[in-house]
Design an enzyme around this catalytic site. Structure first.
Site, PDB file in Angstrom:
ATOM      1  N   ASP A   1       0.853  -1.191   0.000  1.00 52.22           N
ATOM      2  CA  ASP A   1       0.000   0.000   0.000  1.00 52.22           C
ATOM      3  C   ASP A   1       0.889   1.241   0.000  1.00 52.22           C
ATOM      4  O   ASP A   1       1.915   1.293   0.686  1.00 52.22           O
ATOM      5  CB  ASP A   1      -0.911  -0.006   1.241  1.00 52.22           C
ATOM      6  CG  ASP A   1      -2.058   0.964   1.107  1.00 52.22           C
ATOM      7  OD1 ASP A   1      -3.212   0.510   1.030  1.00 52.22           O
ATOM      8  OD2 ASP A   1      -1.804   2.200   1.097  1.00 52.22           O
TER       9      ASP A   1
ATOM     10  N   HIS B   1     -10.449  -5.391  -2.949  1.00 53.43           N
ATOM     11  CA  HIS B   1      -9.082  -5.665  -2.495  1.00 53.43           C
ATOM     12  C   HIS B   1      -9.104  -6.033  -1.035  1.00 53.43           C
ATOM     13  O   HIS B   1      -9.918  -5.521  -0.256  1.00 53.43           O
ATOM     14  CB  HIS B   1      -8.163  -4.472  -2.748  1.00 53.43           C
ATOM     15  CG  HIS B   1      -8.704  -3.162  -2.246  1.00 53.43           C
ATOM     16  ND1 HIS B   1      -9.693  -2.463  -2.907  1.00 53.43           N
ATOM     17  CD2 HIS B   1      -8.414  -2.439  -1.142  1.00 53.43           C
ATOM     18  CE1 HIS B   1      -9.975  -1.370  -2.240  1.00 53.43           C
ATOM     19  NE2 HIS B   1      -9.221  -1.322  -1.153  1.00 53.43           N
ATOM     20  N   LEU B   2      -8.194  -6.909  -0.678  1.00 56.70           N
ATOM     21  CA  LEU B   2      -7.995  -7.280   0.719  1.00 56.70           C
ATOM     22  C   LEU B   2      -6.791  -6.506   1.236  1.00 56.70           C
ATOM     23  O   LEU B   2      -5.719  -6.539   0.617  1.00 56.70           O
ATOM     24  CB  LEU B   2      -7.698  -8.785   0.850  1.00 56.70           C
ATOM     25  CG  LEU B   2      -8.872  -9.768   0.835  1.00 56.70           C
ATOM     26  CD1 LEU B   2      -9.717  -9.635  -0.413  1.00 56.70           C
ATOM     27  CD2 LEU B   2      -8.355 -11.191   0.997  1.00 56.70           C
ATOM     28  N   HIS B   3      -6.972  -5.811   2.358  1.00 60.68           N
ATOM     29  CA  HIS B   3      -5.824  -5.216   3.043  1.00 60.68           C
ATOM     30  C   HIS B   3      -5.238  -6.295   3.951  1.00 60.68           C
ATOM     31  O   HIS B   3      -5.974  -6.924   4.732  1.00 60.68           O
ATOM     32  CB  HIS B   3      -6.264  -4.053   3.941  1.00 60.68           C
ATOM     33  CG  HIS B   3      -6.829  -2.871   3.212  1.00 60.68           C
ATOM     34  ND1 HIS B   3      -6.109  -1.710   2.996  1.00 60.68           N
ATOM     35  CD2 HIS B   3      -8.056  -2.649   2.675  1.00 60.68           C
ATOM     36  CE1 HIS B   3      -6.864  -0.837   2.360  1.00 60.68           C
ATOM     37  NE2 HIS B   3      -8.056  -1.375   2.148  1.00 60.68           N
TER      38      HIS B   3
HETATM   39  P1  5GP Z   1      -9.785   1.354   0.341  1.00 60.03           P
HETATM   40  O1  5GP Z   1      -9.915   2.605   1.156  1.00 60.03           O
HETATM   41  O2  5GP Z   1     -10.462   1.472  -1.002  1.00 60.03           O
HETATM   42  O3  5GP Z   1     -10.143   0.111   1.079  1.00 60.03           O
HETATM   43  O4  5GP Z   1      -8.228   1.183   0.076  1.00 60.03           O
HETATM   44  C1  5GP Z   1      -7.554   1.756  -0.979  1.00 60.03           C
HETATM   45  C2  5GP Z   1      -6.085   1.676  -0.651  1.00 60.03           C
HETATM   46  O5  5GP Z   1      -5.341   1.907  -1.832  1.00 60.03           O
HETATM   47  C3  5GP Z   1      -5.617   2.699   0.381  1.00 60.03           C
HETATM   48  O6  5GP Z   1      -5.070   2.044   1.506  1.00 60.03           O
HETATM   49  C4  5GP Z   1      -4.585   3.532  -0.378  1.00 60.03           C
HETATM   50  O7  5GP Z   1      -3.493   3.929   0.427  1.00 60.03           O
HETATM   51  C5  5GP Z   1      -4.173   2.601  -1.487  1.00 60.03           C
HETATM   52  N1  5GP Z   1      -3.716   3.255  -2.698  1.00 60.03           N
HETATM   53  C6  5GP Z   1      -4.330   4.296  -3.323  1.00 60.03           C
HETATM   54  N2  5GP Z   1      -3.643   4.634  -4.428  1.00 60.03           N
HETATM   55  C7  5GP Z   1      -2.575   3.792  -4.503  1.00 60.03           C
HETATM   56  C8  5GP Z   1      -1.497   3.650  -5.427  1.00 60.03           C
HETATM   57  O8  5GP Z   1      -1.382   4.372  -6.418  1.00 60.03           O
HETATM   58  N3  5GP Z   1      -0.582   2.683  -5.176  1.00 60.03           N
HETATM   59  C9  5GP Z   1      -0.683   1.851  -4.094  1.00 60.03           C
HETATM   60  N4  5GP Z   1       0.279   0.925  -3.937  1.00 60.03           N
HETATM   61  N5  5GP Z   1      -1.695   1.954  -3.191  1.00 60.03           N
HETATM   62  C10 5GP Z   1      -2.625   2.914  -3.395  1.00 60.03           C
END
Ligand code: 5GP
Length: 116
Positions: free
Chosen positions: A32, A102-104
């Site tokens: 991330d 996506h899975l964190h």
């Molecule tokens: P969500 O909030 O949708 O569950 O998680 C999206 C995640 O994507 C966030 O933790 C954010 O930091 C990550 N993220 C957003 N843009 C990018 C990127 O360009 N590259 C990477 N590696 N992670 C990203």
């Protein structure tokens, strides 16, 4: 023509860089960009499903694959024994920012419960 690819599809297609730690036929795992733990990985299906509530029966095998792949990554990255958290943010109240399932995978420190 408008580019409606998500950021994760652009990473999948090599259009923007990411530190990829695992890849197989169906998914991709990379760090991330804004880590919330010492290790913060995103495990993303190559075939886009927007979110859990957009998934249907036809996606069941892929969802199962992601769960198993998360454990494979945990073993490969060395945090299977110490433990980790798997998070899926679904919709506005869930904190979803990127409409591509996506899975964190969060590891490397003792995580608190409940989350904020
Ligand atoms: P969500 O909030 O949708 O569950 O998680 C999206 C995640 O994507 C966030 O933790 C954010 O930091 C990550 N993220 C957003 N843009 C990018 C990127 O360009 N590259 C990477 N590696 N992670 C990203």
């Amino acid at each position: 023509m408008a580019d409606d690819k998500t950021i994760f599809e652009k990473i999948r297609d090599g259009e923007i860089p990411a530190e990829i730690v695992h890849e197989d036929e169906h998914c991709l795992c990379f760090r991330d960009i804004s880590p919330q733990a010492p290790t913060h990985l995103l495990l993303v299906p190559k075939r886009r499903v927007a979110r859990l509530t957009a998934a249907g029966q036809a996606d069941g095998e892929l969802l199962g694959h992601l769960m198993l792949a998360s454990a494979t990554v945990a073993r490969e990255q060395g945090f299977a024994e110490s433990g980790y958290r798997v998070v899926i943010n679904n919709g506005p109240d869930g904190g979803e920012e990127v409409p591509h399932l996506h899975l964190h995978l969060l590891a490397g420190r003792r995580l608190e419960w409940p989350p904020g």
